[in-house]
Design a protein around this motif. Structure first.
Motif, PDB file in Angstrom:
ATOM      1  N   THR A  32      -9.172  13.067   2.204  1.00 41.86           N
ATOM      2  CA  THR A  32      -8.089  13.368   3.129  1.00 41.86           C
ATOM      3  C   THR A  32      -6.902  13.909   2.352  1.00 41.86           C
ATOM      4  N   ARG A  33      -6.365  14.996   2.833  1.00 43.97           N
ATOM      5  CA  ARG A  33      -5.171  15.579   2.217  1.00 43.97           C
ATOM      6  C   ARG A  33      -4.185  15.972   3.303  1.00 43.97           C
ATOM      7  N   ARG A  38      -6.788   5.651   3.881  1.00 38.70           N
ATOM      8  CA  ARG A  38      -7.378   4.684   4.831  1.00 38.70           C
ATOM      9  C   ARG A  38      -7.405   5.243   6.242  1.00 38.70           C
ATOM     10  N   ALA A  39      -6.336   5.931   6.635  1.00 36.68           N
ATOM     11  CA  ALA A  39      -6.309   6.545   7.967  1.00 36.68           C
ATOM     12  C   ALA A  39      -7.398   7.612   8.072  1.00 36.68           C
ATOM     13  N   GLY A  40      -7.598   8.368   7.011  1.00 40.97           N
ATOM     14  CA  GLY A  40      -8.650   9.381   6.994  1.00 40.97           C
ATOM     15  C   GLY A  40     -10.028   8.764   7.116  1.00 40.97           C
ATOM     16  N   GLU A  41     -10.259   7.657   6.426  1.00 35.91           N
ATOM     17  CA  GLU A  41     -11.554   6.982   6.508  1.00 35.91           C
ATOM     18  C   GLU A  41     -11.817   6.463   7.923  1.00 35.91           C
ATOM     19  N   GLN A  42     -10.792   5.925   8.562  1.00 34.97           N
ATOM     20  CA  GLN A  42     -10.944   5.451   9.938  1.00 34.97           C
ATOM     21  C   GLN A  42     -11.276   6.623  10.867  1.00 34.97           C
ATOM     22  N   LEU A  43     -10.546   7.721  10.702  1.00 35.14           N
ATOM     23  CA  LEU A  43     -10.803   8.912  11.504  1.00 35.14           C
ATOM     24  C   LEU A  43     -12.224   9.418  11.272  1.00 35.14           C
ATOM     25  N   ALA A  44     -12.675   9.425  10.023  1.00 31.62           N
ATOM     26  CA  ALA A  44     -14.033   9.878   9.692  1.00 31.62           C
ATOM     27  C   ALA A  44     -15.084   8.991  10.356  1.00 31.62           C
ATOM     28  N   ARG A  45     -14.896   7.668  10.327  1.00 34.99           N
ATOM     29  CA  ARG A  45     -15.850   6.760  10.979  1.00 34.99           C
ATOM     30  C   ARG A  45     -15.937   7.053  12.472  1.00 34.99           C
ATOM     31  N   GLU A  46     -14.787   7.237  13.105  1.00 33.86           N
ATOM     32  CA  GLU A  46     -14.761   7.529  14.537  1.00 33.86           C
ATOM     33  C   GLU A  46     -15.434   8.867  14.824  1.00 33.86           C
ATOM     34  N   TRP A  47     -15.145   9.874  14.012  1.00 31.13           N
ATOM     35  CA  TRP A  47     -15.721  11.206  14.207  1.00 31.13           C
ATOM     36  C   TRP A  47     -17.233  11.172  14.039  1.00 31.13           C
ATOM     37  N   LEU A  48     -17.707  10.512  12.970  1.00 34.39           N
ATOM     38  CA  LEU A  48     -19.146  10.419  12.722  1.00 34.39           C
ATOM     39  C   LEU A  48     -19.856   9.689  13.855  1.00 34.39           C
ATOM     40  N   THR A  49     -19.248   8.627  14.351  1.00 34.44           N
ATOM     41  CA  THR A  49     -19.825   7.873  15.463  1.00 34.44           C
ATOM     42  C   THR A  49     -19.952   8.765  16.701  1.00 34.44           C
ATOM     43  N   ARG A  50     -18.919   9.556  16.971  1.00 35.87           N
ATOM     44  CA  ARG A  50     -18.980  10.483  18.118  1.00 35.87           C
ATOM     45  C   ARG A  50     -20.072  11.537  17.925  1.00 35.87           C
ATOM     46  N   GLN A  51     -20.411  11.842  16.675  1.00 36.59           N
ATOM     47  CA  GLN A  51     -21.459  12.821  16.382  1.00 36.59           C
ATOM     48  C   GLN A  51     -22.851  12.189  16.437  1.00 36.59           C
ATOM     49  N   MET A  95       0.851  -1.176   0.000  1.00 39.64           N
ATOM     50  CA  MET A  95       0.000   0.000   0.000  1.00 39.64           C
ATOM     51  C   MET A  95       0.897   1.240   0.000  1.00 39.64           C
ATOM     52  N   GLY A  96       0.616   2.157  -0.908  1.00 40.61           N
ATOM     53  CA  GLY A  96       1.412   3.363  -1.022  1.00 40.61           C
ATOM     54  C   GLY A  96       1.050   4.400   0.027  1.00 40.61           C
ATOM     55  N   ALA A  97       1.846   5.461   0.086  1.00 43.22           N
ATOM     56  CA  ALA A  97       1.630   6.517   1.072  1.00 43.22           C
ATOM     57  C   ALA A  97       0.257   7.157   0.906  1.00 43.22           C
ATOM     58  N   LYS A  98      -0.160   7.380  -0.345  1.00 38.53           N
ATOM     59  CA  LYS A  98      -1.475   8.000  -0.595  1.00 38.53           C
ATOM     60  C   LYS A  98      -2.595   7.103  -0.081  1.00 38.53           C
ATOM     61  N   ASP A  99      -2.464   5.787  -0.318  1.00 39.28           N
ATOM     62  CA  ASP A  99      -3.474   4.844   0.174  1.00 39.28           C
ATOM     63  C   ASP A  99      -3.521   4.823   1.699  1.00 39.28           C
ATOM     64  N   ARG A 100      -2.345   4.880   2.340  1.00 35.42           N
ATOM     65  CA  ARG A 100      -2.294   4.885   3.814  1.00 35.42           C
ATOM     66  C   ARG A 100      -2.962   6.144   4.369  1.00 35.42           C
ATOM     67  N   VAL A 101      -2.712   7.284   3.738  1.00 39.65           N
ATOM     68  CA  VAL A 101      -3.338   8.533   4.173  1.00 39.65           C
ATOM     69  C   VAL A 101      -4.856   8.418   4.022  1.00 39.65           C
TER      70      VAL A 101
END
Length: 118
Positions: free
Chosen positions: A55-56, A9-22, A1-7
């Protein structure tokens, strides 16, 4: 997995956690079909939210949400219809949201949830 893919996937995980908290209930993540992929499908009260995560690590190419074009919105609408066709979920409405994440080195991560973009 390249750096862009890692960024991404990490963003998607963060988004899921954030949405759940909301208070949203995550129903599906990274759902794929022949026409593409939905990052997140969530229930917000009695409304379905189909969430695109962008994610950027800089704003050199603009704000993450700016990458959502008319063509991308049209594809997300088709994907939402495909998801609903194969899932037994009943909701009072549907919308397309964007979670824009900016993860700049040495700065706090910024998360912006834009509801009903299209």
């Amino acid at each position: 997995m390249g750096a862009k893919d890692r960024v991404g996937r990490a963003g998607e995980q963060l988004a899921r956690e954030w949405l759940t908290r909301q208070g949203l209930q995550i129903l599906d993540a990274n759902w794929r079909c022949p026409i593409g992929e939905l990052d997140i499908v969530a229930l917000d009260g009695d409304e379905l939210a189909f969430v695109e995560v962008k994610t950027r690590t800089s704003t050199a190419f603009g704000h993450p949400a700016e990458s959502i074009t008319r063509a991308k919105l049209a594809r997300l609408r088709r994907l939402a219809g495909a998801w609903v066709a194969v899932h037994d979920v009943h909701a009072s409405g549907m919308r397309i949201d964007v979670v824009a994440i900016l993860r700049r080195s040495g700065e706090p991560t910024l998360v912006e949830h834009v509801q009903g973009v299209g």
